[in-house]
Write an enzyme that holds these catalytic residues in place. Sequence first.
Site, PDB file in Angstrom:
ATOM      1  NE  ARG A   6       4.954  -7.821   9.906  1.00 28.14           N
ATOM      2  CZ  ARG A   6       3.899  -7.190   9.391  1.00 28.14           C
ATOM      3  NH1 ARG A   6       2.699  -7.459   9.858  1.00 28.14           N
ATOM      4  NH2 ARG A   6       4.037  -6.309   8.447  1.00 28.14           N
ATOM      5  CD  GLU A  57      -2.574   1.480   2.537  1.00 28.17           C
ATOM      6  OE1 GLU A  57      -2.205   0.880   3.557  1.00 28.17           O
ATOM      7  OE2 GLU A  57      -3.522   2.285   2.511  1.00 28.17           O
ATOM      8  CE  LYS A  61       4.075   0.291   4.514  1.00 28.81           C
ATOM      9  NZ  LYS A  61       3.024   0.260   3.490  1.00 28.81           N
TER      10      LYS A  61
END
Length: 567
Positions: free
Chosen positions: A268, A43, A278
């Site tokens: 992850r 994104e 983020k």
Amino acid sequence: MEETKIPGDDKPTRSLNFIEEIIEEDIRNGINEGRVHTRFPPEPNGYLHIGHAKSICLNFGLGKKYGGKTNLRFDDTNPVKEDVEYVDSIMEDVKWLGFDWEDRLFYASDYFEQLYEYARILISKGKAYVCDMTADEIGETRGTPTRPGTESIFRSRLVEENLDIFARMRAGEFPDGSKVLRAKIDMASPNMHMRDPVLYRILHTTHHRTGDRWCIYPMYDFAHGQSDSIERITHSICTLEFEVHRPLYDWFIREIGIYAPRQIEFARLNVTYTVMSKRKLLELVRDGNVNGWDDPRMPTICGLRRRGFTPESIRTFADTIGVAKRDNVIDVSLLEFCIREDLNRRANRLMAVLNPVKLILDNYPADLVEEMEAVNNPEDDSKGKRMMPFSKTLYIEREDFMEDPPNKFFRLAPGREVRLKAAYIICCESVVKDPGTGEITEIHCTYDPQTKSGMPESNRKVKGTLHWVSEKHAVSAEVRLYDRLFIKENPDETVEGKTYKDFLNPDSLKVVTAMIEPSVNSAREAGKFQFERNGYFSVDKDSTPQHLVFNRVVPLKDSWAKAEKVK
RNA sequence: UGACCCAUGGUGUAACGGUAGCACAAGUGAUUUUGGUUCACUCGGCCCAGGUUCGAAUCCUGGUGGGUCAACCA
């Protein structure tokens, strides 16, 4: 010379990770006619970090390994958070890492029209409805993981009415938040994501690509799988938190009746002492805790790049950590190992004194300047040699001298002999101190003219070898010493009301003025160096010919610290 | 007290019913004109309990521990 072949030793040594096993099984079973097509779907709401690098290497790596393709797709379904700045940086970072999406650059927003049609199909099948409840009401009626939700009173809205209102939502007749399109699945499902999830929300916000053409935007769950399907992605690889979304992913594909990609989840990346969110990284940038996304302390790709990491080292790192489904925290020392291993081979050596103290050779002629030959990289002869000016007055590292040395110290001390790398063996005779502060201002030595590097006498064993620069030839430079730790420990926001910022290392950056050998001027374009006995450094983008600036990529392995610990 | 996922040295990751291996980290020694590099060696592991089997890290059951999920974020 011929190598002896050991039978059975020629089979591939690298074993398959669990994703490769799934893919190979799919190939064996003839699924997708053996085709492999992956995608990296960020994104555009922030900069890429080392965690994304794992995903990038995985997706592009798999595409390459199986002779398939890998798309770059921006998952841009939330105009509120997204921006072209991020789109640009992401493309730059993926390229820099060494991957190529060729002509397959896509945006979820390219599919808005198609997605809208898919939604109409669901409505027509009675599998979706417009709900007029507020966000709060929807939240309250969803239930909890242990308690079923209750059905919306709008659930029984007629197909024709749903179709009509949905069209009017698109046309902009309703304000933000007044209506949503929801799937009609099961409000009692043990999986929260199946409790009539929201498909579309109204957002009168300008989108960075579609402008004001749309005022309804699809949610992730409704956009992602269908985008995969449109691109005929065979294996849609994502992180573990989407595992519970998979039934919904499959439900949409099945109900709409389109090509079915397969979602596979992996764990992850986490790295010790590293913030990998983020949102938090954005805060650090916005609140001025760092100097931008590419601050060398940031775990962003651009931060690592600016610090002096090579793409090769990051790819090696990604290969080394492996892929699995269990939660993991990789020790940052593995990342450091990867960059040291790479830079050791490619970075030329340079004499650089970070904390200088004057050293005077009492028996060296005052006006003599000799050129000393030094190898650029002992690991690589092809890197050649360079000449270094040598004279009576030199700088050495202040830490390389001790008046009253402990046992394990084998550098310079009164009466001791030491080698100046690529030059002479010297012996310390006396020191001069500042009468006020007591600080050592000059170290006086004598040199042995028979021990110049290359002479037979120079083979004499001495305990230590020092790096040095000639006072009148040295170049001064700003050197930014980034500490190994930016975060002192892994931040846990639930601890005692602290935020992760309480864990920032105040000493994460130290700036010093160093004295560097003059050859740095001609070699600056090389970009990366090993400062003898200190660490690997890169030329910073702030650097100018008048003002040299270096970042420390990573310190050398510090055995001296270990020796000290022992005693 | 729901669903789903996960469990192998300090940290990661292999072994696919048949000798628990590799990397990082740590330690010891050798080499070294970088206390770097390189080389050799050492340390150290199958969450627990049952079951199936000639044989289980692997298959089954039950525990235990950890993670994810209740945005109109992705």
